[in-house]
Design an enzyme around this catalytic site. Structure first.
Site, PDB file in Angstrom:
ATOM      1  N   ARG A 101       5.605 -12.513   9.318  1.00  0.00           N
ATOM      2  CA  ARG A 101       6.326 -11.372   8.976  1.00  0.00           C
ATOM      3  C   ARG A 101       7.606 -11.408   9.771  1.00  0.00           C
ATOM      4  O   ARG A 101       7.917 -11.952  10.677  1.00  0.00           O
ATOM      5  CB  ARG A 101       5.435  -9.893   9.116  1.00  0.00           C
ATOM      6  CG  ARG A 101       5.179  -9.850  10.763  1.00  0.00           C
ATOM      7  CD  ARG A 101       4.897  -8.499  10.926  1.00  0.00           C
ATOM      8  NE  ARG A 101       4.672  -7.574   9.941  1.00  0.00           N
ATOM      9  CZ  ARG A 101       3.360  -7.328   9.732  1.00  0.00           C
ATOM     10  NH1 ARG A 101       2.203  -7.500  10.514  1.00  0.00           N
ATOM     11  NH2 ARG A 101       3.114  -6.401   8.789  1.00  0.00           N
ATOM     12  N   GLU A 144       0.782  -1.176   0.143  1.00  0.00           N
ATOM     13  CA  GLU A 144      -0.075  -0.035  -0.158  1.00  0.00           C
ATOM     14  C   GLU A 144       0.830   1.073  -0.133  1.00  0.00           C
ATOM     15  O   GLU A 144       1.757   1.307   0.836  1.00  0.00           O
ATOM     16  CB  GLU A 144      -0.883   0.078   1.246  1.00  0.00           C
ATOM     17  CG  GLU A 144      -1.969   1.264   1.183  1.00  0.00           C
ATOM     18  CD  GLU A 144      -2.620   1.336   2.396  1.00  0.00           C
ATOM     19  OE1 GLU A 144      -2.159   0.758   3.630  1.00  0.00           O
ATOM     20  OE2 GLU A 144      -3.624   2.396   2.488  1.00  0.00           O
ATOM     21  N   LYS A 175       4.993   0.521  10.514  1.00  0.00           N
ATOM     22  CA  LYS A 175       5.076   1.765  10.001  1.00  0.00           C
ATOM     23  C   LYS A 175       4.545   2.867  10.865  1.00  0.00           C
ATOM     24  O   LYS A 175       5.018   4.123  10.806  1.00  0.00           O
ATOM     25  CB  LYS A 175       3.974   2.034   8.510  1.00  0.00           C
ATOM     26  CG  LYS A 175       4.821   1.059   7.436  1.00  0.00           C
ATOM     27  CD  LYS A 175       3.854   1.351   6.201  1.00  0.00           C
ATOM     28  CE  LYS A 175       3.850   0.294   5.420  1.00  0.00           C
ATOM     29  NZ  LYS A 175       2.935   0.350   4.204  1.00  0.00           N
TER      30      LYS A 175
END
Length: 563
Positions: free
Chosen positions: A267, A41, A277
């Site tokens: 992850r 994204e 983030k």
RNA sequence: UGGGGGAUCGUCUAAUGGCAGGACGGAUGACUCUGACUCAUCUAGUCUAGGUUCGAAUCCUAGUCCCCCAGCCA
């Protein structure tokens, strides 16, 4: 049994559960070739966790002779920006991957997605819901209690079609209506309780402009984008496991061709740092770091500025493996990969971080000799360079001790050591200021030892780096440590875990004169100290280096253990 | 207390019913014009309890612990 590429000895890529699935799919003929995708994204900078996904997806495509698409998952105009689209492409290329012609945007599919939504409505499997967001939340139920059906759930197909079109035409405000899939409000999987698939957001999109005021949600967009592109294996992280049911459901209802298979993996987490983030942005906003490319950040731009190489990062991603168990990888492995790469490639130079002046009393005043030094002992083809030697030099403060403990075999009063590529010197005197601080050393040198070896064959225990006082250039060096003091910074209070000493600036560094023309991102090994990289702040007048990673230091380890 | 996942040396990971292996880390030693690199040796593991089997990390049963899900984010 025929299992191509498993434990492939050529690439060194270890087997993992995803490769096993692919091998099986190839063996059974389910697929002839494989197509993967990396679907960021565009709402932030890429970090090393993304690198794991990039290496996985592009690596699989490469190893199996398939294709990997780069697709921007740009369905939320609220958070997404062109700046990120550009930075992401830069970072993926820098990492060493190429998507060829396969650059896509979910927003390219908005027309098709709209048609699929209409199809769903026509099948009676989607409806326009006019509950407020609070009501929708209430109606959804909880983890342990079923939800209840929306009063709008049984609108007629005609009414739904009309309303959905009017939503598209901008006749309603944000939040007035949403389009929902009609699945099962009592499903034990909350994701399946009539998920929202379209919402009204009267906002300009960075690619489609003002064409749309309704935007599809992730769950609706992602599976269909994958299917449209012919993705065979749609690899994502563990938190999407629950969404797989919806991924499959949507494709089952509306998509005719082959269905991609969603596969989830864990992850990457790295010790002493963060991968979120949001939290990374928070560190920037709180001024704890200077920006996305602060050399302490785990972002690709940060690592790049710090001096990491794409080769080292790729090697790291290959070595950590791929699995489904949550884990925290020791940052020492990343550092190991980096040192291994840089050791082969980084030219050597000498830099004195904390200078201590040494006067060589028997060396003629005003004399300068140019001495030949190896640029890289690991790589003879790197050649040699000439460095000036003179009567006054600098050595590292920590390379001298007036009262050396056992096992300290660097310079001390009366002791002889070698100056790398230069001469043996012997310390004859220690000069102190009024406070008793050592400010200068007096030494003698042995002219017979020019180049660094004694014709009489005598040995010295230590070899030290040095620079000529007069010829050396001043520089600034930034030394970094972990951003957090805990392996898992989320354990306890994040901000109490911030390492207050993650940056140390050395302003009195002296480097070889040959360093005057270095450019940002140039990488060196400062002999006996570590790998350093020219920072973007560096100028001809003021050289600035980042410490990328120190050399392993057995002596420091011994010292530490003693304490 | 619903559903979905997961547990193998300190860390990461391999094994697909057949010798628990590799890497990082750590320790020791050798080498050395970088206390680096390299090399050698060592260290250390199948969550628990039962069961099936000639044989179980792997299959079965029952537990324990950990992660994820109740955004009109992805």
């Amino acid at each position: 049994m025929d299992r191509p590429l498993e434990n492939n000895p050529d690439t060194g890529t270890p087997s993992n559960f995803i490769r096993n699935i692919i091998n099986e799919d190839l063996r059974t003929g389910k697929h002839k070739e494989i197509v993967t995708r990396f679907p960021p994204e565009p709402n932030g900078y890429l970090h090393i966790g993304h690198a794991k996904s990039i290496c996985l997806n592009f690596g699989l495509a490469k190893d199996y002779g398939g294709t990997c698409h780069l697709r921007f998952d740009d369905t939320n105009p609220e958070k997404e920006e062109v700046e990120y689209i550009e930075s992401i492409q830069r970072d993926v290329r820098w990492l060493g991957f190429d998507w060829g012609d396969h650059l896509y945007y979910a927003s390219d599919y908005f027309d098709q997605l709209y048609d699929y939504a209409v199809d769903l409505i026509k099948q009676g499997k989607a409806y326009v819901c006019s509950l407020s967001s609070e009501e929708i939340r209430e109606y959804r139920g909880t983890l342990t209690e079923p939800g209840k059906e929306s009063p709008y759930r049984n609108r007629s197909i005609e009414e739904n079609l009309e309303l959905f079109e009017r939503m598209r035409n901008g006749e309603f405000e944000d939040g007035e209506h949403v389009l929902r899939a009609k699945i099962d409000m009592a499903s034990p999987n909350v994701v399946m309780r009539d998920p929202i698939i379209y919402r009204i957001r009267k906002m300009e999109h960075h690619r489609t402009g003002d064409k749309w005021c309704i935007y599809p949600m992730y769950d609706f967009t992602h599976c269909l984008s994958d299917a449209i592109e012919g993705i065979t294996h749609s690899i994502c992280t563990l938190e999407f496991e629950n969404n797989r049911a919806l991924y499959d459901w949507i494709l089952d209802q509306v998509f005719d061709g082959p269905h991609p298979q969603q596969i989830e993996f864990a992850r990457l987490n790295l010790s002493y740092t963060l991968m979120s983030k949001r939290k990374l942005l928070d560190l920037i906003e709180k001024g704890i770091v200077d920006g996305w490319d602060d050399p302490r950040m785990p972002t690709l731009v940060g690592l790049r500025r710090r001096g990491y190489t794409p080769e080292a990062i790729r090697d790291f991603c290959d070595r950590i493996g791929v699995a489904k168990a949550n884990s925290i990888v020791d940052v020492a492995l990343l550092e190991h990969c980096l040192r291994e790469d840089l050791n082969q490639r980084a030219p050597r130079t000498m830099a004195v971080l904390r200078p201590l002046k040494v006067v060589i009393e028997n060396y003629p005043e005003g004399k300068v000799e140019m001495l030949e030094a190896l640029n890289n002992p690991q790589d003879p083809s790197a050649g040699t360079r000439l460095i000036p030697f003179s009567r006054e030099i600098y050595i590292e403060q920590e390379d001298f001790m007036e009262n050396p403990p056992r096992k300290f075999y660097r310079l001390a009063p009366g002791r002889e050591v070698r100056l790398r590529f230069a001469y043996f010197i012997t310390c004859t005197d220690v000069i102190k200021d009024d406070d008793g601080n050592i400010v200068e050393l007096r030494c003698t040198y042995d002219p017979e030892t020019k180049g660094g070896s004694a014709p009489d064959g005598r040995k010295v225990r230590a070899t030290m780096h040095w620079v000529s006082a007069e010829h050396s250039l001043p520089a600034e060096v930034r030394i970094y440590d972990h951003l957090f003091t805990k392996e898992d910074p989320n354990e306890g209070d994040l901000y109490e875990n911030v390492n207050p000493n993650s940056l140390e600036v050395l302003t009195n560094v002296r480097v070889e004169p040959g360093m005057k023309d270095v450019k940002p991102e140039d990488k060196f090994q400062f002999e006996r100290q570590g790998y350093f990289c020219v920072d973007k702040d560096s100028t001809q007048e003021r050289l600035v280096f980042n410490q990328t990673v120190p050399l392993r230091d057995t002596w420091a380890k011994m010292q530490k253990k003693k304490k």
